[in-house]
Design an enzyme around this catalytic site. Structure first.
Site, PDB file in Angstrom:
ATOM      1  CG  HIS A  39       5.747 117.550 -29.363  1.00 23.85           C
ATOM      2  ND1 HIS A  39       6.180 116.328 -29.452  1.00 23.85           N
ATOM      3  CD2 HIS A  39       4.883 117.744 -30.654  1.00 23.85           C
ATOM      4  CE1 HIS A  39       6.047 115.868 -30.484  1.00 23.85           C
ATOM      5  NE2 HIS A  39       5.373 116.722 -31.320  1.00 23.85           N
ATOM      6  CG  ASP A  48       8.898 118.553 -19.264  1.00 26.35           C
ATOM      7  OD1 ASP A  48       8.482 119.155 -20.430  1.00 26.35           O
ATOM      8  OD2 ASP A  48      10.064 118.170 -19.043  1.00 26.35           O
TER       9      ASP A  48
END
Length: 469
Positions: free
Chosen positions: A157, A370
Site C-alpha cells: 500500500h 504517497d
C-alpha cells in the site's frame, strides 16, 4: 470456490469496518463475505509481557476474525521500530530518516514468524492467502517454511523505491527474497512495479518478462516464479457520492459554511506524517496570499491533520513545525474577523469529512511521496457535478497516474503550487465541470470493487511453484 484468508497488520472488526465506511476495510469485508474466510492480524492492543499465545476468534457468518495482542517488546521492535522507522521512510524515499539496527529487524522477523505460527493451524489446503502491506513482507516466506503450499498474494500500500534507494537497507536482498515467496505481488502504480523489476534485474540473477504496457511482469528469482502487477486501489465511489449529497447539509457542514461568511475554502485532509508535504503546503498557501493579495480575507485554508505515531521523534517534530508555521502565517495575514489557516489536530468521521469536501472549492493533496492517496479520490467524488471544485494534486501521489485532469503540481515547487491554487480559484465553471466529469468517469469505472475483484481474480489465475530446496 476457495476460501480467502486476509492477513493485515490491523484487523477492523465489523463495527470498526462500518465506522470506517470505505477504503481497505470495506474491500476486505466484501471479499470475505463473498468467499467466506478469515481476517487475521494484530488486534491493535499492546499488553504487558509476551504477545498473546493464541488468537482470539470471532465468527460473523462465513467470516472469522482472528486477532492477536502484541507484547510491548514485540510492538516496539516490529511496529514502531523496523516497520515505521526503517521501512516506512525508506519506501517514501526519505533515506535521511531511516533508523537501522539489528534489534528491530530481528523483532520484525520474529513477529512475522509468530503470526505465521498462529495462522498456519487455521488454514485449509485450498485457501487463498492475501497479505497486506510493508509490515508483513516476510509473512509469506514464513508460511512457506512451515510447508504451506497455498496460493499467496501480497499487496503493497506504500510506494516501492528504486534499487538505488532500496540498497541502502543492509539486508535488502533478504527482504526481496521474502517478497518473492508470494505468487502475486501487487503495486499501486507502474512506477512502483518498475522499481521492483529494476531491482530483480540489477541486484539478483533473476529475470523479468514484461507483460502489457508495464502493467504486469513475470518474475523468476530466488528459485520462484511469480507475477507482479499494478492494481491501483480506489474508493466506494457510488456510496461516497450518495453520502456527500446529504452530508453537505449536515449540522457540521452548515457550521463550517456559516463560519466562512461567504469566503472560499481550500481543504487538506491528511494523517500527520512527514510524507504528506504539509510544511510545503502551508508555505504554498502563504505564497498564494503573498503573490495574489486579492485572496486575503476571501479564502480560508482548512487543514485536518490527526496525529499518528505520537511517540516517534520525527512525528513530534513535524507537529511542532506545523503549529509554528500556522501561527506565523496567521499572525502575518490575519484580520480581526479572518484567520487564514484553520489547522486541526483531530479526526472526523467520513460523513463529516464528506460534507467538508462538498463545501470546499479546492482540494489540496500534495504529498512528497504517497502510495495512492485516497483523499484525492474522495474529494472529487464528493463534489457537486453542477458546480465542482478543483483538485490540486502532487505528481508524487499514486493517484496522479489516474487523475491527470487534476492540476498536477510538484510539491517542492512552492511558487508553482501557489500559482496552481490561483488557477484553481479562478477556473471558469465550464472547465471545472469538464475536468470533474472526466475524473468521475475514472472513479466510477475503477472503484474499490473493481480493485478487489481484479486482485482476487489475478491471484486465482496466478502461476506458482515452490521454492527450490
Amino acid at each position: 470456490m476457495s476460501r480467502l484468508v486476509v492477513v493485515s497488520n490491523r484487523v477492523a472488526l465489523m463495527e470498526e469496518g462500518k465506522q470506517a465506511a470505505g477504503g481497505l476495510a470495506v474491500a476486505i469485508l466484501a471479499a470475505l463475505k463473498k468467499t467466506g474466510g478469515i481476517w487475521f492480524g494484530w488486534s491493535g492492543k499492546v499488553v504487558d509481557g509476551e504477545s498473546q499465545a493464541e488468537p482470539t476468534r470471532t465468527d460473523a457468518g462465513k467470516l472469522t476474525y482472528a486477532t492477536l495482542d502484541l507484547g510491548r517488546r514485540d510492538h516496539e521492535e516490529y511496529y514502531n521500530g523496523f516497520a515505521n522507522q526503517t521501512l516506512w521512510p525508506l519506501f517514501h524515499y526519505r533515506l535521511g530518516l531511516i533508523s537501522v539496527n539489528r534489534r528491530t529487524r530481528e523483532g520484525y522477523e520474529r513477529v512475522n514468524a509468530y503470526f505465521a505460527d498462529k495462522l498456519e493451524p487455521l488454514l485449509r489446503t485450498d485457501d487463498m492467502i492475501w497479505v497486506h502491506d510493508y509490515h508483513l513482507i516476510p509473512f509469506g516466506d514464513e508460511l512457506r517454511r512451515r510447508g504451506c503450499s497455498q496460493r499467496m498474494g501480497f499487496f503493497l500500500h506504500t510506494p516501492f523505491p528504486p534499487p538505488e534507494l532500496l540498497t541502502a537497507l543492509p539486508n535488502h536482498r533478504d527482504l526481496i527474497r521474502e517478497l518473492c515467496a508470494y505468487d502475486l505481488v501487487g503495486f499501486h502504480t507502474a512506477t512502483d512495479l518498475r522499481g521492483f523489476c529494476d531491482y530483480i534485474r540489477t541486484e539478483t540473477d533473476g529475470t523479468v518478462e514484461q507483460r502489457g504496457a508495464y502493467g504486469s511482469a513475470m518474475i523468476r528469482a530466488f528459485g520462484r516464479t511469480l507475477m507482479a502487477k499494478v492494481f491501483p486501489i480506489s474508493i466506494d465511489t457510488e456510496a461516497l457520492e450518495s453520502l456527500a449529497r446529504t452530508a453537505g447539509r449536515s449540522r457540521q457542514a452548515e457550521r463550517l459554511r456559516e463560519s466562512l461568511v461567504g469566503r472560499r475554502l481550500i481543504i487538506g485532509v491528511d494523517r500527520l506524517d512527514y510524507s504528506k508535504g504539509l510544511p510545503q503546503r502551508f508555505a504554498a498557501f502563504e505564497q498564494l496570499l503573498e503573490s495574489y493579495p486579492e485572496h486575503c480575507n476571501r479564502v480560508s485554508f482548512l487543514q485536518v491533520a490527526p496525529p499518528s505515531r505520537e511517540d516517534v521523534p520525527e512525528y513530534i517534530a513535524i507537529r511542532r513545525e506545523l503549529s509554528e508555521m500556522a501561527g506565523r502565517i496567521n499572525g502575518r495575514f490575519a484580520e480581526f474577523d479572518w484567520q487564514p489557516i484553520r489547522y486541526l489536530n483531530r479526526s472526523f468521521g467520513q460523513r463529516v469529512l464528506a460534507g467538508f469536501y462538498r463545501l470546499a472549492n479546492v482540494g489540496l493533496v500534495t504529498p512528497l511521496r504517497d502510495g495512492m492517496n485516497l483523499v484525492a479520490k474522495e474529494y472529487v467524488a464528493c463534489q457537486d457535478g453542477d458546480n465542482p471544485g478543483v483538485l490540486v494534486l502532487s505528481q508524487f501521489a499514486g493517484a496522479a497516474h489516474e487523475m491527470g485532469e487534476a492540476l498536477i503540481v510538484n510539491p517542492f515547487d512552492i511558487e508553482g503550487v501557489g500559482d496552481a491554487l490561483q488557477r484553481a480559484l479562478t477556473m471558469p465553471l465550464g472547465e471545472r465541470k469538464e475536468r470533474h466529469a472526466a475524473l468521475m468517469r475514472t472513479l466510477r469505472r475503477q472503484d474499490i470493487g473493481w480493485w478487489r475483484e481484479s486482485y482476487v481474480d489475478a491471484l486465482t489465475r496466478a502461476p506458482y511453484d515452490f521454492p527450490v530446496t
